[in-house]
Design a protein around this motif. Structure first.
Motif, PDB file in Angstrom:
ATOM      1  N   LYS A 209     -47.051  41.584 -28.942  1.00 36.01           N
ATOM      2  CA  LYS A 209     -46.916  42.099 -27.691  1.00 36.01           C
ATOM      3  C   LYS A 209     -46.523  41.053 -26.406  1.00 36.01           C
ATOM      4  N   TYR A 210     -45.477  41.155 -26.027  1.00 37.86           N
ATOM      5  CA  TYR A 210     -45.214  40.199 -24.943  1.00 37.86           C
ATOM      6  C   TYR A 210     -45.253  40.594 -23.547  1.00 37.86           C
ATOM      7  N   TYR A 211     -45.272  39.625 -22.775  1.00 38.16           N
ATOM      8  CA  TYR A 211     -45.919  39.444 -21.329  1.00 38.16           C
ATOM      9  C   TYR A 211     -44.560  39.105 -20.646  1.00 38.16           C
ATOM     10  N   ALA A 212     -44.156  39.650 -19.509  1.00 38.47           N
ATOM     11  CA  ALA A 212     -43.265  39.044 -18.736  1.00 38.47           C
ATOM     12  C   ALA A 212     -43.862  37.696 -17.869  1.00 38.47           C
ATOM     13  N   ALA A 213     -43.335  36.738 -17.892  1.00 36.01           N
ATOM     14  CA  ALA A 213     -43.778  35.437 -17.210  1.00 36.01           C
ATOM     15  C   ALA A 213     -42.704  34.572 -16.269  1.00 36.01           C
ATOM     16  N   LYS A 214     -43.248  33.924 -15.446  1.00 36.81           N
ATOM     17  CA  LYS A 214     -42.475  33.125 -14.750  1.00 36.81           C
ATOM     18  C   LYS A 214     -42.899  31.744 -14.593  1.00 36.81           C
ATOM     19  N   VAL A 215     -42.076  30.722 -14.248  1.00 41.00           N
ATOM     20  CA  VAL A 215     -42.509  29.541 -14.277  1.00 41.00           C
ATOM     21  C   VAL A 215     -43.042  29.131 -12.655  1.00 41.00           C
ATOM     22  N   ARG A 216     -44.205  28.712 -12.540  1.00 38.56           N
ATOM     23  CA  ARG A 216     -44.951  28.344 -11.321  1.00 38.56           C
ATOM     24  C   ARG A 216     -44.855  26.947 -10.953  1.00 38.56           C
ATOM     25  N   GLU A 217     -45.004  25.955 -12.005  1.00 38.83           N
ATOM     26  CA  GLU A 217     -45.152  24.571 -11.757  1.00 38.83           C
ATOM     27  C   GLU A 217     -44.602  23.941 -12.786  1.00 38.83           C
ATOM     28  N   VAL A 218     -43.928  22.797 -12.240  1.00 43.16           N
ATOM     29  CA  VAL A 218     -43.477  21.766 -13.514  1.00 43.16           C
ATOM     30  C   VAL A 218     -43.929  20.477 -12.970  1.00 43.16           C
ATOM     31  N   SER A 219     -44.372  19.673 -13.893  1.00 51.79           N
ATOM     32  CA  SER A 219     -44.783  18.474 -13.639  1.00 51.79           C
ATOM     33  C   SER A 219     -43.565  17.420 -13.102  1.00 51.79           C
ATOM     34  N   ALA A 220     -43.916  16.507 -12.203  1.00 53.41           N
ATOM     35  CA  ALA A 220     -42.794  15.709 -11.723  1.00 53.41           C
ATOM     36  C   ALA A 220     -42.892  14.388 -12.661  1.00 53.41           C
ATOM     37  N   ALA A 221     -43.792  14.371 -13.434  1.00 50.89           N
ATOM     38  CA  ALA A 221     -43.691  12.863 -14.352  1.00 50.89           C
ATOM     39  C   ALA A 221     -44.151  13.445 -15.856  1.00 50.89           C
ATOM     40  N   ALA A 222     -43.356  12.620 -16.816  1.00 53.46           N
ATOM     41  CA  ALA A 222     -43.849  12.896 -18.043  1.00 53.46           C
ATOM     42  C   ALA A 222     -45.152  12.205 -18.452  1.00 53.46           C
ATOM     43  N   ASP A 223     -45.710  12.913 -19.443  1.00 49.28           N
ATOM     44  CA  ASP A 223     -47.144  12.424 -19.904  1.00 49.28           C
ATOM     45  C   ASP A 223     -46.575  10.862 -20.556  1.00 49.28           C
ATOM     46  N   PRO A 224     -47.520   9.945 -20.415  1.00 51.98           N
ATOM     47  CA  PRO A 224     -47.176   8.672 -20.787  1.00 51.98           C
ATOM     48  C   PRO A 224     -47.129   8.377 -22.348  1.00 51.98           C
ATOM     49  N   ILE A 225     -48.003   9.159 -22.966  1.00 50.77           N
ATOM     50  CA  ILE A 225     -48.356   9.452 -24.309  1.00 50.77           C
ATOM     51  C   ILE A 225     -47.276  10.117 -25.098  1.00 50.77           C
ATOM     52  N   THR A 226     -47.432  11.499 -24.890  1.00 48.38           N
ATOM     53  CA  THR A 226     -46.674  12.169 -25.523  1.00 48.38           C
ATOM     54  C   THR A 226     -44.821  12.425 -25.098  1.00 48.38           C
ATOM     55  N   ARG A 227     -44.821  11.903 -23.597  1.00 43.34           N
ATOM     56  CA  ARG A 227     -43.503  12.060 -23.265  1.00 43.34           C
ATOM     57  C   ARG A 227     -43.297  13.320 -22.969  1.00 43.34           C
ATOM     58  N   THR A 228     -43.995  14.260 -22.669  1.00 48.62           N
ATOM     59  CA  THR A 228     -43.488  15.907 -22.496  1.00 48.62           C
ATOM     60  C   THR A 228     -43.968  15.893 -20.805  1.00 48.62           C
ATOM     61  N   TYR A 229     -43.559  17.036 -20.468  1.00 47.19           N
ATOM     62  CA  TYR A 229     -43.900  17.550 -19.185  1.00 47.19           C
ATOM     63  C   TYR A 229     -44.866  18.689 -19.116  1.00 47.19           C
ATOM     64  N   ALA A 230     -45.801  18.609 -18.222  1.00 50.63           N
ATOM     65  CA  ALA A 230     -46.836  19.887 -18.369  1.00 50.63           C
ATOM     66  C   ALA A 230     -46.154  21.031 -17.473  1.00 50.63           C
ATOM     67  N   VAL A 231     -46.185  22.046 -17.873  1.00 55.23           N
ATOM     68  CA  VAL A 231     -45.574  23.257 -17.141  1.00 55.23           C
ATOM     69  C   VAL A 231     -46.758  24.444 -17.183  1.00 55.23           C
ATOM     70  N   ARG A 232     -46.783  25.109 -16.089  1.00 64.60           N
ATOM     71  CA  ARG A 232     -47.683  26.292 -15.780  1.00 64.60           C
ATOM     72  C   ARG A 232     -46.828  27.336 -15.782  1.00 64.60           C
ATOM     73  N   VAL A 233     -46.963  28.434 -16.586  1.00 61.99           N
ATOM     74  CA  VAL A 233     -46.238  29.687 -16.641  1.00 61.99           C
ATOM     75  C   VAL A 233     -47.224  30.832 -16.207  1.00 61.99           C
TER      76      VAL A 233
END
Length: 273
Positions: A209-233
């Motif tokens: 079961k899939y739900y439609a989604a949209k990107v609300r927030e994208v982090s401006a800086a990467a995590d210093p350890i994982t080097r990934t960006y936090a995103v809220r959908v």
């Protein structure tokens, strides 16, 4: 034995999968504005609370004594201010009759003004102490659900130490981490609302079961350890199946190539040419 794997009709879809956790858009840690010993916890984890509902209580004895002391200081300051004002009025009458000098009158005026200032200071301090006595009861700042309890009865908590976390389940989101190579696609989807790929969300408990989604927030800086960006959908039209804290994943769907098949990597081998 021979192991078989059925290749679905949509196996050629270009898809990127990002695992994450279902979170509430609005969630906040609740803490006492004063320190003390917590004597009661009125709600449990998972409880539904309303704005203004009491959540926990501190021992009010110390704050009550401080409020009583501040009230007594106000009474003493009022007495001093009344006496100083009466002294100034008496000297003013004597000055009009020529029995005292201007310097003596000014001195009494300064004493009266200082007494009034001390009275205002005592009243302000009493207001602070009375407010702190009311801070011994922790109340909910918003409607929601208690998702985490971080203190128990009998524990001494410091001022500002988080005691509970309350989330509003009305608007649910998926918190994911996106690598640097893919962050441009999410930022494009978040700014203009349209992207070359379609975004959907599914839970691990209900993968079909899939739900439609949209990107609300994208982090401006990467995590210093994982080097990934936090995103809220943000999930659109999420039902009761989606609960806070569930494991879920976001799928970025791209083009569907009819002549391309996706198969498990373990099914591929090379023999000769």
């Amino acid at each position: 034995p021979a192991l078989s794997y059925k290749i679905s009709a949509n196996s050629g879809i270009d898809a990127d999968v990002y695992p994450g956790e279902i979170r509430a858009r609005h969630e906040a840690d609740h803490a006492f504005r004063i320190g003390g010993k917590m004597v009661a916890r009125l709600v449990d984890q998972g409880s539904v609370v309303r704005r203004g509902q009491p959540l926990a209580k501190l021992d009010p004895q110390d704050s009550k004594l401080a409020a009583d002391a501040s009230t007594a200081n106000v009474t003493a300051a009022e007495t001093e201010a009344t006496f100083a004002d009466a002294e100034y009025k008496r000297f003013k009458d004597l000055f009009a009759k020529g029995f005292v000098s201007q310097s003596a009158l000014d001195q009494k005026l300064n004493v009266a003004n200082a007494a009034k200032a001390r009275l205002e200071s005592a009243r302000a301090q009493a207001s602070v102490s009375i407010n702190q006595a009311g801070y011994a009861v922790l109340t909910a700042e918003q409607d929601g659900v208690v998702t985490q309890v971080m203190a128990e009865s009998g524990q001494v908590v410091a001022q500002g130490q988080a005691v509970m976390r309350i989330a509003n389940p009305a608007e649910k989101e998926l918190s994911i981490s996106v690598p640097e190579a893919k962050i441009a696609e999410f930022r494009a989807a978040g700014t203009n609302g349209a992207a070359r790929k379609e975004l959907r969300v599914a839970t691990w408990s209900q993968p079909d079961k899939y739900y439609a989604a949209k990107v609300r927030e994208v982090s401006a800086a990467a995590d210093p350890i994982t080097r990934t960006y936090a995103v809220r959908v943000t999930l659109q039209k999420a039902d009761e199946i989606v609960q806070l804290g569930m494991s879920a994943y976001a799928v970025f769907l791209g083009s569907n190539d009819a002549d391309v098949l996706a198969v498990p990597l373990s099914s591929l081998y090379v023999k000769g040419n």
